[in-house]
Each structure stands twice: as structure tokens, then as C-alpha cells.
Design a protein around this motif. Sequence first.
Motif, PDB file in Angstrom:
ATOM      1  N   GLN A   1      52.821 -23.202 -37.175  1.00  0.00           N
ATOM      2  CA  GLN A   1      51.835 -21.774 -36.799  1.00  0.00           C
ATOM      3  C   GLN A   1      50.594 -22.348 -36.215  1.00  0.00           C
ATOM      4  N   ILE A   2      50.132 -23.432 -36.606  1.00  0.00           N
ATOM      5  CA  ILE A   2      48.621 -23.759 -35.808  1.00  0.00           C
ATOM      6  C   ILE A   2      48.953 -24.051 -34.433  1.00  0.00           C
ATOM      7  N   LEU A   3      49.956 -24.932 -34.289  1.00  0.00           N
ATOM      8  CA  LEU A   3      50.253 -25.367 -32.823  1.00  0.00           C
ATOM      9  C   LEU A   3      50.754 -24.222 -31.901  1.00  0.00           C
ATOM     10  N   SER A   4      51.611 -23.293 -32.473  1.00  0.00           N
ATOM     11  CA  SER A   4      51.776 -22.050 -31.855  1.00  0.00           C
ATOM     12  C   SER A   4      50.721 -21.292 -31.402  1.00  0.00           C
ATOM     13  N   HIS A   5      49.649 -21.264 -32.262  1.00  0.00           N
ATOM     14  CA  HIS A   5      48.595 -20.237 -32.162  1.00  0.00           C
ATOM     15  C   HIS A   5      47.855 -21.111 -31.020  1.00  0.00           C
ATOM     16  N   LEU A   6      47.563 -22.220 -30.991  1.00  0.00           N
ATOM     17  CA  LEU A   6      46.911 -23.096 -29.847  1.00  0.00           C
ATOM     18  C   LEU A   6      47.449 -22.789 -28.610  1.00  0.00           C
ATOM     19  N   VAL A   7      48.748 -23.000 -28.537  1.00  0.00           N
ATOM     20  CA  VAL A   7      49.533 -22.981 -27.216  1.00  0.00           C
ATOM     21  C   VAL A   7      49.336 -21.262 -26.751  1.00  0.00           C
ATOM     22  N   SER A   8      49.691 -20.438 -27.723  1.00  0.00           N
ATOM     23  CA  SER A   8      49.508 -19.189 -27.400  1.00  0.00           C
ATOM     24  C   SER A   8      48.319 -18.506 -26.697  1.00  0.00           C
ATOM     25  N   ASN A   9      47.035 -19.097 -27.358  1.00  0.00           N
ATOM     26  CA  ASN A   9      45.665 -18.928 -26.835  1.00  0.00           C
ATOM     27  C   ASN A   9      45.538 -19.611 -25.301  1.00  0.00           C
ATOM     28  N   ALA A  10      46.127 -20.805 -25.235  1.00  0.00           N
ATOM     29  CA  ALA A  10      45.936 -21.495 -23.915  1.00  0.00           C
ATOM     30  C   ALA A  10      46.709 -20.663 -22.960  1.00  0.00           C
ATOM     31  N   LEU A  11      47.918 -20.202 -23.076  1.00  0.00           N
ATOM     32  CA  LEU A  11      48.600 -19.417 -22.127  1.00  0.00           C
ATOM     33  C   LEU A  11      47.649 -18.094 -21.949  1.00  0.00           C
ATOM     34  N   ALA A  12      47.304 -17.470 -23.056  1.00  0.00           N
ATOM     35  CA  ALA A  12      46.885 -16.012 -22.868  1.00  0.00           C
ATOM     36  C   ALA A  12      45.373 -16.314 -22.124  1.00  0.00           C
ATOM     37  N   TYR A  13      44.622 -17.051 -21.961  1.00  0.00           N
ATOM     38  CA  TYR A  13      43.406 -17.151 -21.436  1.00  0.00           C
ATOM     39  C   TYR A  13      43.494 -18.122 -20.022  1.00  0.00           C
ATOM     40  N   THR A  14      44.579 -18.578 -19.927  1.00  0.00           N
ATOM     41  CA  THR A  14      44.931 -19.343 -18.426  1.00  0.00           C
ATOM     42  C   THR A  14      45.497 -18.676 -17.198  1.00  0.00           C
ATOM     43  N   ALA A  15      44.690 -18.345 -16.232  1.00  0.00           N
ATOM     44  CA  ALA A  15      45.192 -17.577 -15.220  1.00  0.00           C
ATOM     45  C   ALA A  15      46.078 -18.194 -14.281  1.00  0.00           C
ATOM     46  N   ARG A  16      45.883 -19.380 -13.968  1.00  0.00           N
ATOM     47  CA  ARG A  16      46.560 -20.183 -13.036  1.00  0.00           C
ATOM     48  C   ARG A  16      46.809 -21.692 -13.461  1.00  0.00           C
ATOM     49  N   GLY A  17      47.477 -22.299 -13.297  1.00  0.00           N
ATOM     50  CA  GLY A  17      47.710 -23.795 -13.404  1.00  0.00           C
ATOM     51  C   GLY A  17      48.598 -24.070 -14.435  1.00  0.00           C
ATOM     52  N   ARG A  18      48.338 -24.932 -15.453  1.00  0.00           N
ATOM     53  CA  ARG A  18      49.330 -25.265 -16.503  1.00  0.00           C
ATOM     54  C   ARG A  18      48.671 -25.471 -17.731  1.00  0.00           C
ATOM     55  N   VAL A  19      49.477 -25.492 -18.986  1.00  0.00           N
ATOM     56  CA  VAL A  19      49.456 -25.769 -20.291  1.00  0.00           C
ATOM     57  C   VAL A  19      50.085 -27.061 -20.351  1.00  0.00           C
ATOM     58  N   GLU A  20      49.511 -28.178 -21.347  1.00  0.00           N
ATOM     59  CA  GLU A  20      50.325 -29.181 -21.625  1.00  0.00           C
ATOM     60  C   GLU A  20      50.068 -29.526 -23.221  1.00  0.00           C
ATOM     61  N   LEU A  21      51.286 -29.564 -23.971  1.00  0.00           N
ATOM     62  CA  LEU A  21      51.343 -30.135 -25.236  1.00  0.00           C
ATOM     63  C   LEU A  21      51.208 -31.674 -25.263  1.00  0.00           C
ATOM     64  N   LYS A  22      50.584 -32.567 -25.754  1.00  0.00           N
ATOM     65  CA  LYS A  22      50.484 -33.859 -25.843  1.00  0.00           C
ATOM     66  C   LYS A  22      50.304 -34.529 -27.185  1.00  0.00           C
TER      67      LYS A  22
END
Length: 597
Positions: free
Chosen positions: A350-371
Motif C-alpha cells: 500500500q505504501i509503495l503503491s501510494h508513492l509510485v502513484s504520487n510520482a506518476l501523478a506529479y511527473t509530466a515528463r521523464g521517468r519514475v524509478e523504484l530502487k
Amino acid sequence: MSPHDQPLTTQFPAVDEAVILDYGLRAQARMLPYALGFFGVGLPPYLWAASYFMPPAFIVLSLTLFAVNWGFFHYLRAKSRALLTPEDQVPPKAFLARRMVYQGASGALWVAGLMILSYVAALSGHNAHIFLLICAGAAVGIIFFCTPVLRFLLTLGPLAATGPVIALKSVPGGQDLSNLAIGGMALALALGFILNRHLREHYQLAHDQLRLARERNAAVNTSESLSASKIALMHTLSDELRTGLKGLSASLHTGLTQASRAPAIRQHIYSALNEAQHLENMLVTTLDNDTAEQGLMQITPEALDIDAICVKVIEDFSAQATAKGLELALNLEAIPHKGAVMADGARVTQILSHLVSNALAYTARGRVELKVSMMAEDVLRVDVLDTGPGLDADELDQAFKAHTRIARTAAGHSGAGLGLSLSKRLISMMGGRIGADSTVGLGSKFWVELVYDREARRPVKPDTAPPAVAAEMRNSLRVLLLSNDSLRSAQLRDSLERLGHKCLTSTTRERALSLAGKVELDACLIATGPLNEVADADGRETLEAFLYRLRTSQSEAAIQILALLPQGDHADILRDMGVKPLILPQSEADLNRALSA
């Protein structure tokens, strides 16, 4: 006189005299152990004094009187205790009157016994004044034990003092001692009145304390009942709304596959799907936040396969990333083979899903990475990095507060502002930490640190499914979809999932190989974009190297590789490479048959 000029006084609410009397009778009954001690201390001096002037028959008679008194005293005390009511209730007047009679009679027994002993002593000889002084001390003891109840102090106390005083006046040489005894008795009675006054205030304070405690408990019970009702109502509403949203999402997915290829129509459907998913996430987050605030959140730590959790999170959000044209990457650094993360698997997801969802929602271009990486011997860290707008120090501090949203970045994004505060609470309950680093204009990194136990056994993926599950999963495959066309990728993913298959999406070969190295795949479906270089020799060599690495990444079974071709171009070349070509357009039934072959 103004209110400010009035003297400061402590005001107590009036208390029923029945309550005062009840507390006094209780206090007197509790003094029985001290009465026994007083009697035990006084008995040896009594026997010593009596031996000088009292005949043995009189001594035996007095001891018999003591025994009878104690027998009746315990009987009356037991009768009184049988009429006790709870301390936080006003006793019935009939019960109170009977207890007064029982305890008054028990006190009268000792007063009568003391009078008899004083009379016998006065007739026994010229040394009787020594014995009568001991009787005067016994009278002071009776006054003391009558102190908790004012009525007993006013009646039994003076009667207890009368016997020794009169007897002293009647014996030779006892006149001066009688005056001394009278002074002592008067002082004992005065002190008894003072003590009784303080005890009455104490009774009132004790009664007020019980009343306030009862009111507080009632308020707490009411609050807990309201909280439970609120949570139950939210659970009911959440279940109903989530059911409706899931039905809406399913209808939109169906419409997506049947809609025209016009970008505008598909974009509207994508927007509706995203809003439905967003509303469902808000419901879950709000409900969990209220549950956590009430202290009802349950955390079950267990050994986790953090790699599998991260892969699942990436799978869940790959379609959203593709729709926005973002690269969604998974970077699993070297993690020790021995040991496992100790946390609640559902809450970590649940926590990681929220963080990734936020990152995708607020990122207009580029990339999101889970490390994923190790920070220390007992700490594993998961970073979610994005190339979004970034936050300054004050904005980062606000981001973790409940119901707080960042005005600069929140425009156009709905939400309750609970996700990060709930994540912080959940991580704290699991013994971990959460935080963030960010630079305005460059992006953000939200990180989660989890407890890593080197001695724990990581859960192992079963080699074979149970018979019941195997029958159900016979036609369900895990398919890796490789396509750089976002619309085509979304359509194929919808088709695969509707057919019951599990789909992982990748836009690049490198990411596809990374995913293949972490999970077991049944098939890889390649769309047209990644096959454009088949026409020249260098391109074919590069493709063969990719196909070789893809096949060798699977340790348990051979992976089936299929390619979607618009006109059947290069079909023979692909067959020679071990790739099954599928000529477009393909229906869902044709695609399913090809995968199941």
C-alpha cells in the motif's frame, strides 16, 4: 461587590446525607483490623493489672465477656456487610437504617462490656484505680472507633467515657485521677469531632470522584461507540462505492477495446479510468487513516519477498505510466540471499503503491524509478525517484501532515492529503522510517526504510500449484508485453487481462530483460516498434542477442516469444529466430489461441 472582589472559596455540590452516612459506616467497618490490633495490644496490660487485685473467678468472667462480645460483634458485622451496595450508588434507606442498627449494636456491646468491667473493678479493692486507668484508655479507643460516624461519636463515645470516670470517683484515691480522665476524654471527643469533620469532606470528595469517573467512562463509551459506528458506516460506504467503481472500471475497459482508434475518444476513456482508480484509492486511504487514528489498525509483521512486492507494484502502474508517456523503471540492487524484510506485506504494498502513484501523478515528463538497496546490516531501503516539479524544505515538511496539500504542485490534482501521513504512521508501526529529499525543478526522492532480519527465511515461491489452483490457472499465463506504442500497448494489455492473463508492460528491451530476470514468464509478446531493425544484418544480430538473453533469463521453462506484424513483413526471418509471427489485425480469440498453443 464586583466578581473580582469576592473571596475565593471552594464550592462543592451538595451531597445527600445518606451518602455521607454510607461512607462513614464503610470507614468504620474497614477499621476492624485496627480494632483487633488495639485489643491485642491492650489485653496483656489488662491481665497484668487484674492479677494484682481481681480474683481469678472475675478474670475468667471478664475473658468470657470478651469472647461473647467478639462473637456477637462479628455476627453483627457480617449482617451489616450483607447489606452493602456498590460505592457509586446511593443505598436504599432501609438498608442504611439496618446497617446503622447492626454497627451501632456492635459498638454498644463494647460500651456495655467496659461499664461492667469498670463496676467490677470498683468493688475489687484499693488498687483498682490502676485497672480503671486501663479502662479509661479503652474508652478513648472506643471514641476513636466511633469517629467515622457522627451519631455514634455523639452517643457511644460519651457513654464509653462515663463508666471509667464514675468508677474512679468511687474508689479511694481515685478523685484526682478521675479529673485527669475527664480531661483526657474531653480531649479525645474534641479530636474525634475534628477528625469527623475532615472525614465528611473526604467522603464528599470520594463521592465526587466516583461520579466524575462514572461520567468519564460513560463519555468514553459513547465516544468509542460513535467511533465504531463511524468506522462501520465508512466500511459499508467504502465497500458499496468500491463495488460501483470496479464495475465502472470494467465497463470502461470494455469500451476501451471497442472504441475507435481516435486519440481523443481513447483519451477520454483513459481519463475516466484514472479518475475511477483515484476515487477508489481515496476511499481506501481515508478509511485506513480513520482506523489508524482510532488505534484499531492491525499490523502483522512477517518475512517478505521485497523483490516480488516491487515487481507487482511496477506491474500495477505500468499502464498508467505508458498512458502518460513516462518510463517506469525497477532497479533491484544486490540484496543478501540470506534474510528478509520483516513487515506487513499488505501495508508495504500500500505504501509503495501510494508513492509510485504520487510520482506518476506529479511527473509530466521523464521517468519514475523504484530502487531497492541495502542501507545497513539490518535496514533495507526502497527509493521512489521521479523527474517531477520537486519540493523545497517547507513543502516537504507539509507533505507528511494530514489533510495538507502543496498549493504549488496540487493544482489540477485532487486528493484528501492523507496518503503520506498514513504511510508515515504505518511505517512507524512496523519499526521503519519514511522521508524524502527533493530539489525544486529537478525531481524528488521519497524513501522508505524497513527492518531487515538476517536470520529470517524469505518466502519461497512454490514449485507447483495445488491441484485446485492448477486447474484454475491452466489457461492463465504471465505475459511480458514489449511495445513502444502507448495506445497499442494499452489495448493489448486490456485484451490480455480480459482473457485472464497476467501482463507486465515494458517500453524498452533493457527494462524487459530486467523484469524477465525477476519473474517467471510464459510468453513475451512483441509489438511492431521494437522489430523495425530486422531488415539489416546489424539489427538482426542485436535482436538475436536480445532474444537469447530473454530466453536464458527463465530458469524453469522455455518462454514462448510472439511478434505482431502489420503486413507479415520479415515473418520468415523471425521464424528462423524462434519467434512466432502473428499477422495484424488479430482478434482476441486469435491472440488467445496463439498464446495457448
